[in-house]
Design an enzyme around this catalytic site. Sequence first.
Site, PDB file in Angstrom:
ATOM      1  N   TYR A 183      -0.065   6.948  -9.197  1.00  0.00           N
ATOM      2  CA  TYR A 183      -0.031   6.546  -8.038  1.00  0.00           C
ATOM      3  C   TYR A 183       1.468   8.146  -7.427  1.00  0.00           C
ATOM      4  O   TYR A 183       1.413   9.082  -7.008  1.00  0.00           O
ATOM      5  CB  TYR A 183      -1.052   5.517  -7.337  1.00  0.00           C
ATOM      6  CG  TYR A 183      -0.545   5.861  -5.617  1.00  0.00           C
ATOM      7  CD1 TYR A 183      -1.549   7.173  -5.333  1.00  0.00           C
ATOM      8  CD2 TYR A 183       0.564   5.545  -4.853  1.00  0.00           C
ATOM      9  CE1 TYR A 183      -1.748   7.358  -4.236  1.00  0.00           C
ATOM     10  CE2 TYR A 183       0.190   5.686  -3.252  1.00  0.00           C
ATOM     11  CZ  TYR A 183      -1.339   6.351  -2.998  1.00  0.00           C
ATOM     12  OH  TYR A 183      -0.980   6.297  -1.778  1.00  0.00           O
ATOM     13  N   ARG A 195      -6.412  -4.438  -1.371  1.00  0.00           N
ATOM     14  CA  ARG A 195      -4.694  -4.323  -0.726  1.00  0.00           C
ATOM     15  C   ARG A 195      -4.915  -6.114  -0.039  1.00  0.00           C
ATOM     16  O   ARG A 195      -5.890  -6.305   0.279  1.00  0.00           O
ATOM     17  CB  ARG A 195      -4.762  -3.528   0.702  1.00  0.00           C
ATOM     18  CG  ARG A 195      -3.879  -2.313  -0.376  1.00  0.00           C
ATOM     19  CD  ARG A 195      -4.299  -1.279   0.268  1.00  0.00           C
ATOM     20  NE  ARG A 195      -5.012  -0.145   0.826  1.00  0.00           N
ATOM     21  CZ  ARG A 195      -5.121   0.814   0.990  1.00  0.00           C
ATOM     22  NH1 ARG A 195      -4.100   1.685   1.108  1.00  0.00           N
ATOM     23  NH2 ARG A 195      -6.344   1.549   1.609  1.00  0.00           N
TER      24      ARG A 195
HETATM   25  N1  UDP Z   1      -0.688  -9.082  -2.081  1.00  0.00           N
HETATM   26  C1  UDP Z   1      -1.241 -10.039  -2.452  1.00  0.00           C
HETATM   27  N2  UDP Z   1      -2.137 -10.432  -3.095  1.00  0.00           N
HETATM   28  C2  UDP Z   1      -3.852 -10.026  -2.437  1.00  0.00           C
HETATM   29  C3  UDP Z   1      -3.466  -8.276  -2.534  1.00  0.00           C
HETATM   30  C4  UDP Z   1      -2.322  -8.329  -2.297  1.00  0.00           C
HETATM   31  O1  UDP Z   1      -0.336 -10.993  -2.357  1.00  0.00           O
HETATM   32  O2  UDP Z   1      -4.349 -10.316  -2.890  1.00  0.00           O
HETATM   33  C5  UDP Z   1       0.673  -8.912  -2.205  1.00  0.00           C
HETATM   34  C6  UDP Z   1       1.005  -7.746  -3.149  1.00  0.00           C
HETATM   35  O3  UDP Z   1       1.483  -8.343  -4.041  1.00  0.00           O
HETATM   36  C7  UDP Z   1       2.329  -6.849  -2.204  1.00  0.00           C
HETATM   37  C8  UDP Z   1       1.410  -6.927  -1.042  1.00  0.00           C
HETATM   38  O4  UDP Z   1       1.047  -8.329  -1.116  1.00  0.00           O
HETATM   39  O5  UDP Z   1       3.309  -6.914  -2.332  1.00  0.00           O
HETATM   40  C9  UDP Z   1       0.582  -5.763   0.082  1.00  0.00           C
HETATM   41  O6  UDP Z   1       0.126  -4.691  -0.843  1.00  0.00           O
HETATM   42  P1  UDP Z   1      -1.012  -3.482  -1.110  1.00  0.00           P
HETATM   43  O7  UDP Z   1      -2.236  -4.004  -2.174  1.00  0.00           O
HETATM   44  O8  UDP Z   1      -1.963  -4.688   0.202  1.00  0.00           O
HETATM   45  O9  UDP Z   1      -0.418  -2.697  -1.253  1.00  0.00           O
HETATM   46  P2  UDP Z   1       1.814  -2.771  -1.957  1.00  0.00           P
HETATM   47  O10 UDP Z   1       2.028  -2.451  -0.844  1.00  0.00           O
HETATM   48  O11 UDP Z   1       0.998  -3.418  -2.714  1.00  0.00           O
HETATM   49  O12 UDP Z   1       0.771  -0.872  -2.270  1.00  0.00           O
END
Ligand code: UDP
Length: 309
Positions: free
Chosen positions: A145, A186
């Site tokens: 990505y 997410r």
């Molecule tokens: N995350 C989490 N639990 C979940 C999904 C995501 O703790 O069920 C964490 C993930 O590891 C990251 C943050 O939330 O640190 C944001 O993740 P997301 O997938 O929303 O988007 P990113 O900012 O990583 O693109």
Amino acid sequence: MRILITGGAGFIGSHLCRRLILEGHKVVCLDNLITGSKNNIGGLLKHKDFTFIKHDVSKHINVKGRIDFILHFASPASPVDYLNFPIQTLKVGSLGTHNCLGLARKKKAKFLIASTSEIYGDPLEHPQKEEYWGNVNPIGPRGVYDEAKRFAEAITLAYHRVHKIDTKIVRIFNTYGPAMRKNDGRAIPNFISQALADKPLTIYGGGKQTRSFCYIDDLVKGILRLMNSKINIPVNLGNAKEITLIDLAKKIIALTQSKSKVVFELLPVDDPKKRRPDISRARKLLRWQPKVELEQGLKNTIAYFKAAR
Ligand code: UDP
């Protein structure tokens, strides 16, 4: 204007389609529906100014008639989605962007690409300004990505310099709101669905990592301002209020009045430890800043997820 939106059936794309139709434009929406859904544009399909074409923009794009503006929003955009569709993610950011730029050249249209805070990788500068070049692992699982979007920015500016196309680059930071897929993986959709089902909220790592969450309506307003501006350099759009994931989970449990607890799971590879946009450029050049507080935005999103269950 007659505006082409790729990824128009996705989360952000569908909000843009609706907003631009409301403002009196004609919209042509292209989507291959691998992560987007016709449900997101259900209300628009019969509108006289709206056209939906199921198409993968990584393949040559053929659209009849005039096009004044192309908004290139097609791409898997959640870490889970780009892990599931790594090659499609690389192709839509590279070949897809090339095709859209070629079309913009042919139609003499303006062009805006949805880039991302992911181009900063796991940032060594905080908050992230547009001048920061980033800290990306090119061969890690998120690289598909990050690198596709970095290439997309490079080719966009090359078309601007060589072919004099009026191009815009928006670097979108974490955004949330209605029309996100429940299972897109997410943090906010996961936590809300888990809380509504009284299941444990899955926190990856220790939950001390941070993100800054922007409500969709604020983001759409910023994108519209950028479209109408003369700016060709990249602009960060996002909310500058930062929160740890553990605090986000607690907030969602409180707002849903859920009985859920939290569980800690493994942190995904290359997960950025912190992220917060420096939005001085958007403030100064677009006179834009987010207005919706996290609590209000989450309430709206929770209501959407409840209704969609
Ligand atoms: N995350 C989490 N639990 C979940 C999904 C995501 O703790 O069920 C964490 C993930 O590891 C990251 C943050 O939330 O640190 C944001 O993740 P997301 O997938 O929303 O988007 P990113 O900012 O990583 O693109």
